[in-house]
Design a protein around this motif. Sequence first.
Motif, short mmCIF file in Angstrom:
data_model
loop_
_atom_site.label_atom_id
_atom_site.label_comp_id
_atom_site.label_asym_id
_atom_site.label_seq_id
_atom_site.Cartn_x
_atom_site.Cartn_y
_atom_site.Cartn_z
N MET A 1 -31.56 21.93 9.85
CA MET A 1 -32.45 21.05 10.60
C MET A 1 -31.85 20.67 11.95
O MET A 1 -32.55 20.60 12.94
CB MET A 1 -32.74 19.79 9.76
N PHE A 2 -30.51 20.49 11.97
CA PHE A 2 -29.86 20.12 13.22
C PHE A 2 -30.19 21.12 14.32
O PHE A 2 -30.66 20.75 15.40
CB PHE A 2 -28.33 20.04 13.02
N GLN B 110 -39.86 18.50 6.16
CA GLN B 110 -38.44 18.71 5.79
C GLN B 110 -37.52 17.61 6.29
O GLN B 110 -36.46 17.39 5.69
CB GLN B 110 -37.96 20.06 6.33
N THR B 111 -37.90 16.94 7.38
CA THR B 111 -37.02 15.86 7.87
C THR B 111 -36.77 14.82 6.79
O THR B 111 -35.72 14.19 6.78
CB THR B 111 -37.62 15.14 9.11
N ALA B 112 -37.73 14.65 5.88
CA ALA B 112 -37.56 13.64 4.83
C ALA B 112 -36.52 14.07 3.80
O ALA B 112 -35.99 13.24 3.06
CB ALA B 112 -38.89 13.37 4.14
N LEU B 113 -36.21 15.37 3.78
CA LEU B 113 -35.23 15.87 2.81
C LEU B 113 -33.84 15.98 3.41
O LEU B 113 -32.87 16.26 2.71
CB LEU B 113 -35.68 17.23 2.27
N VAL B 114 -33.76 15.76 4.72
CA VAL B 114 -32.46 15.86 5.39
C VAL B 114 -31.42 14.90 4.80
O VAL B 114 -30.30 15.32 4.48
CB VAL B 114 -32.61 15.66 6.92
N SER B 123 -35.33 23.06 0.28
CA SER B 123 -36.05 22.14 1.16
C SER B 123 -37.35 22.78 1.64
O SER B 123 -38.40 22.15 1.67
CB SER B 123 -35.14 21.76 2.34
N HIS B 124 -37.25 24.07 1.99
CA HIS B 124 -38.42 24.80 2.46
C HIS B 124 -39.48 24.84 1.36
O HIS B 124 -40.66 24.54 1.60
CB HIS B 124 -37.99 26.22 2.85
N ALA B 125 -39.07 25.16 0.15
CA ALA B 125 -40.00 25.28 -0.97
C ALA B 125 -40.67 23.93 -1.28
O ALA B 125 -41.89 23.85 -1.47
CB ALA B 125 -39.27 25.80 -2.19
N ARG B 126 -39.85 22.88 -1.30
CA ARG B 126 -40.40 21.57 -1.62
C ARG B 126 -41.37 21.07 -0.55
O ARG B 126 -42.41 20.50 -0.85
CB ARG B 126 -39.28 20.55 -1.80
#
Lengths: 515, 229
Positions: A1-2, B110-114, B123-126
Amino acid sequence: MFFTYLRRELRQRLRQTLLVAFALGTSIGLVIVVSAASAGISDAQKTVLSGLYGIGTDITVTKTVLPTQNGQRFDFGPMGQGATGSTSINTTRLEVARFAGTFDQAALSQVTGTKGVTKGAGTLKLSQVLFKGTIAAGSTSTTTAPTPSATGSARPSINNPGGDTSGAGDRGRGFGGGNFNIDMTSIEGVDPASLTTGPLSGVTVKSGRNFQSTDANSAVAVLDSTYAKTNTLAVGGKVKVKGVDYAVIGIVAPSSASAETSSNFYIPLAKAQEASGKAGLVTNIYVSADSSSNIASIQSSLKTLLPDATVSSQADLAQNLSGSLSSASSLVNSLSKWLSIIVLLVAFFIAILFTSSGVTRRTRELGTLKAIGWKTNRIVRQILGESLVTSGIGAFIGMIVGVVGIFIVNAVAPTLSASLASPRRFGGGGGGFTPPAGFTPPAGFTPPAGGFGGRGTGFGRAAANATTLKLHIGMNFSTLVIGVLIALAGGLIAGTYGSWRASKLSPAVALRSVA
Amino acid sequence: MTTSHLYSLKDLTKTYKQKGKLVAALKGVNLEIARGEFVSIQGPTGGGKSTLLQMLGGLDQPTSGSITLVDQPLETLSEAKLTEVRAKNIGFIFQNYNLIPTLTALENVQTALVPSGEGKAESHARALAALELVSLSDRADHLPAELSGGQQQRVAIARALVKNPEVILADEPTGNLDEETRDQIIELLVALNKEKGITVILVTHDSSVANKAGKRLHIAKGNVETVTR
Ligand SMILES: Nc1ncnc2c1ncn2[C@@H]1O[C@H](COP(=O)(O)OP(=O)(O)OP(=O)(O)O)[C@@H](O)[C@H]1O
Ligand SMILES: [Mg+2]
């Protein structure tokens, strides 16, 4: 993500990214060009100096003596009385170069024995003056002053090869007439066994050869190419030292294109000492240091060792360079330096401003990330990363700007000239050629009152060493690295400030309804 | 205190200082919210709705009183600990969606999974599954600007639910949407509440939205009342 977030952020806000990158890039480009120019100019100074002092020379040791009243008398020798009643003179005087003091063998071995000195070579700088001509009979100082036209023709002509000919300023009052030539040649005795230090180190042999150790006691000479050209001399020809013929074995020039070496020609040291009656003495000691960081300490040890000697490093000598080269050097070192500092500050300011306003614009975005659980550290890293990558792009742009800038400077590079204003300068301009103390004129010859008004140090050295060279600045690795580091520092400062502001944001700002 | 209570608020006050003047946004709130409840909060503007939501979400510290989430007294937690609580237990939905404009729908989720340090593939799958749940998996690669308001809010819902939070806090989630879209969003939240048992607390001006809630709160001038039907 970074990396995804970073890449997206920079790509989607391309205008801002590029603006900051270009601001940093052009400014470090300027810094790269300026520091390369500064390095190029100091290289040019080194080139000029190495022409004069040889390449391996780090320090020169000389001694300055003021002419004393009871100095060596100038003996014109036997003079013939011409049929018309005029006196003809043809005499050579060979003496130690003006104002040069001598060192004995002991001083030389003291120098070479000094800690840090790897090599020391002594040379004997001589000045040969040839007086040739006629002096009209009965022209004494008491006779009627000649008419201007008569004096005009009778004015001594000074033949100073390759040198400054602003020459004979004062007309010889009371000098009755005739034709009179003074021919000055600088001759340096060098030790063929230690050529790696001194005036002949690093020279290019244009034709013939340089000295070999077997030449130590031979009557052979190596000529400076400019002197050879002026006097149409070639290998196989002859030069006279105190009336004795020396065979020309080689013609040399400094490796830099158009500089000159320090003397008109060179003969073996032993022969020079013998011809001038200075057995075992030298005027100049050229010193090589084991490391450039030791130069200052060697210099001070030598000063203590030889208190009345002048011990100069290349840096000291560079300060005595004058001409457009040194103007360029001071231009680069003052104006351009300040200019690039200002431009850099502006670029840093732009980078900080844009990063900071970016954080303000993204207040809700960053607050939201905090609200959903991003740690402050992660947000700091993100902002800092964006800023550093932007400055990295800036560094890249800067390198291109720098390379192109250097290319342009070289393409339009001015030709610079440099002359060595001798540290042994007496009385400044117009000091001129005051007849040597003890100068005994022939009957009827009154020395010109004001002396022959030469410029600078008078005849020989100073004027003869004017050198022109085209400025060539090169790209060097450390300049590039410094440029890149400056750009990254700009990014770091801007990013630190921006992320500090981001770290202060409360996650509650995410709920503010204002867009 | 029973464990069935998700939130337990006691004499909670929040006072803001603005230009030297003190503004009491919450004046001693006593409130209990059970797990799995669907709660609506209504009230006049400036009444303290958002302030209450901030307290529930651990976005700010109360001035006095206590607020307990499960068994963690939020008022005693450090900023770092609160961040952890938010990352794990709380999903937010905002009136303005608050998506990251430079990231795609999928990346926004995905930011919520960071914070949980989820692996890339996982993360992608979720995130994709969460988008599926809000019927937006076909828009995964779109930037927020390329989506309608309702779609953006659905992405925001996906972002809120992807981490399986205890509670979803929504501040006027339908405030910017037309009626049809509003109903879709509310249905989505109701379904999440029913099917996944996620507690939903939403602030709204809209009575038709509030009517869907099992528990209706009214807050005015910093005082909370439970509306009885
Ligand atoms: N950060 C703050 N600083 C100062 N005062 C604040 C702050 N946030 C809220 N307030 C004040 O607290 C009171 C309650 O605000 P709040 O945002 O909770 O109201 P609200 O019910 O959400 O209103 P709206 O319906 O307009 O969103 C208001 O008087 C507001 O001005
Ligand atoms: Mg509000």
